[in-house]
Motif scaffolding. Sequence first.
Motif, PDB file in Angstrom:
ATOM      1  N   GLY A  95       0.768  -1.270   0.194  1.00 52.09           N
ATOM      2  CA  GLY A  95      -0.012  -0.177  -0.032  1.00 52.09           C
ATOM      3  C   GLY A  95       1.001   1.010   0.136  1.00 52.09           C
ATOM      4  N   GLY A  96       2.199   1.088  -0.431  1.00 49.39           N
ATOM      5  CA  GLY A  96       3.050   2.315  -0.267  1.00 49.39           C
ATOM      6  C   GLY A  96       3.640   2.738   0.834  1.00 49.39           C
ATOM      7  N   TRP A  97       3.592   2.075   1.940  1.00 48.49           N
ATOM      8  CA  TRP A  97       4.200   2.484   3.035  1.00 48.49           C
ATOM      9  C   TRP A  97       5.265   1.621   3.405  1.00 48.49           C
ATOM     10  N   VAL A  98       6.614   2.058   3.353  1.00 53.72           N
ATOM     11  CA  VAL A  98       7.839   1.040   3.710  1.00 53.72           C
ATOM     12  C   VAL A  98       7.918   1.272   5.330  1.00 53.72           C
ATOM     13  N   ALA A  99       8.007  -0.037   5.902  1.00 55.48           N
ATOM     14  CA  ALA A  99       8.029  -0.542   7.326  1.00 55.48           C
ATOM     15  C   ALA A  99       9.605  -0.209   7.524  1.00 55.48           C
ATOM     16  N   PRO A 100      10.052   0.550   8.471  1.00 52.08           N
ATOM     17  CA  PRO A 100      11.355   0.056   8.911  1.00 52.08           C
ATOM     18  C   PRO A 100      11.391  -0.652   9.973  1.00 52.08           C
ATOM     19  N   ARG A 120      19.678  16.823   0.307  1.00 46.36           N
ATOM     20  CA  ARG A 120      20.652  16.444  -0.813  1.00 46.36           C
ATOM     21  C   ARG A 120      20.485  15.229  -1.151  1.00 46.36           C
ATOM     22  N   LYS A 121      20.378  14.969  -2.455  1.00 44.16           N
ATOM     23  CA  LYS A 121      19.937  13.529  -2.954  1.00 44.16           C
ATOM     24  C   LYS A 121      21.481  13.011  -2.971  1.00 44.16           C
ATOM     25  N   PRO A 122      21.450  11.522  -3.121  1.00 42.65           N
ATOM     26  CA  PRO A 122      22.937  10.876  -3.167  1.00 42.65           C
ATOM     27  C   PRO A 122      23.756  11.308  -4.190  1.00 42.65           C
ATOM     28  N   ASP A 123      23.258  11.860  -5.247  1.00 48.18           N
ATOM     29  CA  ASP A 123      24.157  12.278  -6.394  1.00 48.18           C
ATOM     30  C   ASP A 123      24.450  13.682  -6.197  1.00 48.18           C
ATOM     31  N   ASP A 169       5.188   8.708  16.167  1.00 47.28           N
ATOM     32  CA  ASP A 169       6.045   7.577  15.661  1.00 47.28           C
ATOM     33  C   ASP A 169       7.390   7.899  14.756  1.00 47.28           C
ATOM     34  N   GLY A 170       7.754   8.958  14.772  1.00 46.20           N
ATOM     35  CA  GLY A 170       8.788   9.459  14.143  1.00 46.20           C
ATOM     36  C   GLY A 170       8.335  10.522  12.903  1.00 46.20           C
ATOM     37  N   ASP A 171       9.362  10.944  12.308  1.00 49.73           N
ATOM     38  CA  ASP A 171       9.378  11.914  11.281  1.00 49.73           C
ATOM     39  C   ASP A 171       9.388  11.035   9.882  1.00 49.73           C
ATOM     40  N   TYR A 172       8.222  11.294   9.087  1.00 49.80           N
ATOM     41  CA  TYR A 172       8.103  10.539   7.517  1.00 49.80           C
ATOM     42  C   TYR A 172       8.043  11.464   6.544  1.00 49.80           C
ATOM     43  N   VAL A 173       8.595  11.038   5.270  1.00 48.43           N
ATOM     44  CA  VAL A 173       8.794  11.988   4.306  1.00 48.43           C
ATOM     45  C   VAL A 173       7.958  11.603   3.044  1.00 48.43           C
ATOM     46  N   LEU A 174       7.266  12.655   2.492  1.00 44.37           N
ATOM     47  CA  LEU A 174       6.624  12.503   1.212  1.00 44.37           C
ATOM     48  C   LEU A 174       7.148  13.168   0.117  1.00 44.37           C
ATOM     49  N   ASP A 175       7.426  12.386  -0.997  1.00 45.28           N
ATOM     50  CA  ASP A 175       8.437  12.621  -1.969  1.00 45.28           C
ATOM     51  C   ASP A 175       7.737  12.764  -3.324  1.00 45.28           C
ATOM     52  N   ASN A 176       8.054  13.836  -4.298  1.00 45.33           N
ATOM     53  CA  ASN A 176       7.362  13.427  -5.698  1.00 45.33           C
ATOM     54  C   ASN A 176       8.301  12.515  -6.464  1.00 45.33           C
ATOM     55  N   LEU A 177       9.406  11.905  -6.016  1.00 45.93           N
ATOM     56  CA  LEU A 177      10.249  10.955  -6.725  1.00 45.93           C
ATOM     57  C   LEU A 177       9.932   9.484  -6.227  1.00 45.93           C
ATOM     58  N   ASN A 178       8.963   9.323  -5.510  1.00 48.44           N
ATOM     59  CA  ASN A 178       8.481   8.064  -4.869  1.00 48.44           C
ATOM     60  C   ASN A 178       7.149   8.156  -4.221  1.00 48.44           C
ATOM     61  N   TRP A 228      12.214   9.292   7.649  1.00 47.94           N
ATOM     62  CA  TRP A 228      13.141   9.991   7.149  1.00 47.94           C
ATOM     63  C   TRP A 228      14.526   9.403   6.854  1.00 47.94           C
ATOM     64  N   ASP A 229      14.895   8.357   7.852  1.00 46.81           N
ATOM     65  CA  ASP A 229      15.971   7.903   7.728  1.00 46.81           C
ATOM     66  C   ASP A 229      16.441   6.486   6.593  1.00 46.81           C
ATOM     67  N   GLN A 230      15.205   6.443   6.049  1.00 42.84           N
ATOM     68  CA  GLN A 230      15.257   5.359   4.978  1.00 42.84           C
ATOM     69  C   GLN A 230      15.117   5.880   3.574  1.00 42.84           C
ATOM     70  N   THR A 231      15.323   7.096   3.405  1.00 42.91           N
ATOM     71  CA  THR A 231      15.142   7.793   2.164  1.00 42.91           C
ATOM     72  C   THR A 231      16.471   7.741   1.422  1.00 42.91           C
ATOM     73  N   GLY A 232      17.697   7.605   2.123  1.00 40.58           N
ATOM     74  CA  GLY A 232      18.912   7.917   1.501  1.00 40.58           C
ATOM     75  C   GLY A 232      19.639   9.282   1.265  1.00 40.58           C
ATOM     76  N   TYR A 233      18.567  10.211   1.655  1.00 40.19           N
ATOM     77  CA  TYR A 233      18.839  11.780   1.615  1.00 40.19           C
ATOM     78  C   TYR A 233      19.634  12.242   2.818  1.00 40.19           C
ATOM     79  N   ARG A 234      20.411  13.420   2.477  1.00 36.11           N
ATOM     80  CA  ARG A 234      21.134  14.008   3.600  1.00 36.11           C
ATOM     81  C   ARG A 234      20.359  15.218   4.044  1.00 36.11           C
TER      82      ARG A 234
END
Length: 205
Positions: free
Chosen positions: A22-27, A140-143, A156-165, A171-177
């Motif tokens: 359903g679109g939710w990645v569970a850490p 900042r993205k990995p590139d 339950d923590g901070d979550y991220v909504l992203d137009n690339l996904n 937040w700490d599962q996104t790979g972003y800085r």
Amino acid sequence: MISSPMARRLRAYVAAGLAVTGGWVAPALAAGAMATGGLTSQPIGHYDFCKLHPGECSIRPANLAPAAMTDGLMRKLINVTARVNAAVKPMSDMEIYGKDEVWAYPDKGVGDCEDYVLEKRRQLSRMGISLADLLITVVRKPDGEGHAVLTVRTDDGDYVLDNLNDKVKAWDQTGYRFLKRQAIDNTGRWVSIRGGQQVLVGSVQ
């Protein structure tokens, strides 16, 4: 140790080796909240946006507590992410406006990352979520490229909504800085995110 019902369910899913659909990645464990620092420079795009929409940049939310994470809230986050990502065609500010760093609502169906964030924030705010918990965030993205996402603060923590996904991720599962985000107590101010790097995009003091 986080002991909310949702966190317990997440740990049960992970322990059982089950994927959450359903679109939710569970850490494996709740990510917790980002560590923020002091006031920092406001991105130039947000500064210009605030000149056009001053009423949106002087809001001081009364309730600064993070939103209660429930199944209902997560459904809202997933649905708004998917709906806005599908409705807005990605296009650069240079293509749309002939200049860089224009933050605007994507009312014409086109926009870049900041525009997706503004629309998701607007829709979720209309659903009753406090602006203290809907924070425009610069990463900042990995590139190495700069990017903007919407951070949703929850108990339950901070979550991220992203137009690339379309997936709603901790937040700490996104790979972003993570670099900076809006302050929770004033929509016109920004704070640094500890562990971030100096952002190489236009900003004003």
